[in-house]
Design a protein around this motif. Structure first.
Motif: not given
Length: 272
Positions: A115-127, A134-147
């Motif tokens: 997870x990349x945290x910018x000024x204490x807010x997570x901005x993107x993550x990969x699980x 399966x790869x779960x991803x999310x980006x702040x303002x960009x939604x959450x997805x699996x594959x």
């Protein structure tokens, strides 16, 4: 914990960065998958810690150079069990083997997260779940997805019909926290349909984001086991708070992620 702060260069878009982080996390997951299969026997806490560290080192040997090359000015959080606020700027919060103890016991519930945290807010993550692919991803303002497929939390509006889950934040937890965990499970057993209890937290949270589980809560916790899921659930339309319904931060003593329709009920249950 060793943390080094650098000034961030955000010239690469977060969307492009997310794809590159996902590739690095998948590579680390493949290395851990090669080590998976047999129960790892240990006879002491020292042997257990050594086995856990071997898995961590395997994944970090891939993740750290790859992520550092992507964001050379970002800081790096060394201790995945640490919590609290980070200094300003960008930080990598990584769990190289989330559910590491499950991996050692030949259980399938484990993952690799970054997870990349910018000024204490997570901005993107990969699980990434290496055993299912399966790869779960999310980006702040960009939604959450699996594959690549969008994720949405459940539409459940009745806690009495809900499947909920909780997790143990860490071994050797403070006795007050342990008692709070026990009382919260009892309360949910009375109010929810079914309660699941298992580690790690992240795998429950991807299920909340995917609408398979209606709520997850935890007493205490660390950045690495809650930040990825917090971003995934938020971007999938869920609600995040502490267990009293207040805004959640990594300094909070409780965590709740829920479908919007049962969030208020879940807070009431956990506040008893």
């Amino acid at each position: 914990m060793s943390e080094t702060l650098h000034t961030s260069d955000v010239s690469v878009s977060d969307a492009d960065l997310l794809d590159q982080v996902a590739a690095a996390v998948r590579e680390a997951g493949a290395a851990l998958r090669e080590r998976f299969g047999e129960v790892v026997r240990y006879r002491s806490r020292e042997e257990l810690m050594r086995a856990l560290a071997d898995n961590d080192d395997t994944a970090l040997g891939i993740l750290r150079p790859r992520l550092t090359s992507l964001r050379p000015e970002a800081g790096w959080v060394e201790d995945e069990l640490d919590g609290g606020a980070l200094p300003p700027g960008e930080w990598w919060v990584v769990d190289p083997a989330e559910g590491n103890v499950n991996h050692l016991h030949a259980l399938p519930e484990w993952a690799v997260t970054a997870t990349l945290v910018r000024d204490n807010q997570p901005v993107l993550t990969v699980v990434h779940l290496p055993l299912t692919g399966e790869t779960y991803t999310a980006r702040a303002g960009g939604g959450a997805h699996v594959d690549g497929r969008p994720l949405h939390v459940s539409k459940t509006a009745d806690l009495g019909l809900s499947l909920v889950a909780t997790s143990q934040a860490r071994p050797d937890e403070d006795e007050k926290v342990v008692r709070r965990v026990g009382s919260s499970i009892t309360a949910m057993l009375l109010d929810a349909l079914v309660v699941r209890t298992a580690v790690p937290a992240t795998l429950h949270l991807v299920n909340v984001a995917a609408g398979r589980i209606d709520a997850f809560w935890q007493s205490a916790g660390a950045r690495a086991d809650l930040l990825p899921g917090a971003l995934l659930v938020t971007e999938a339309g869920g609600r995040i708070s502490d267990t009293q319904g207040r805004p959640w931060t990594p300094q909070s003593t409780g965590f709740l992620a829920a479908a919007p329709g049962i969030h208020t009920e879940a807070v009431a249950t956990l506040s008893r």
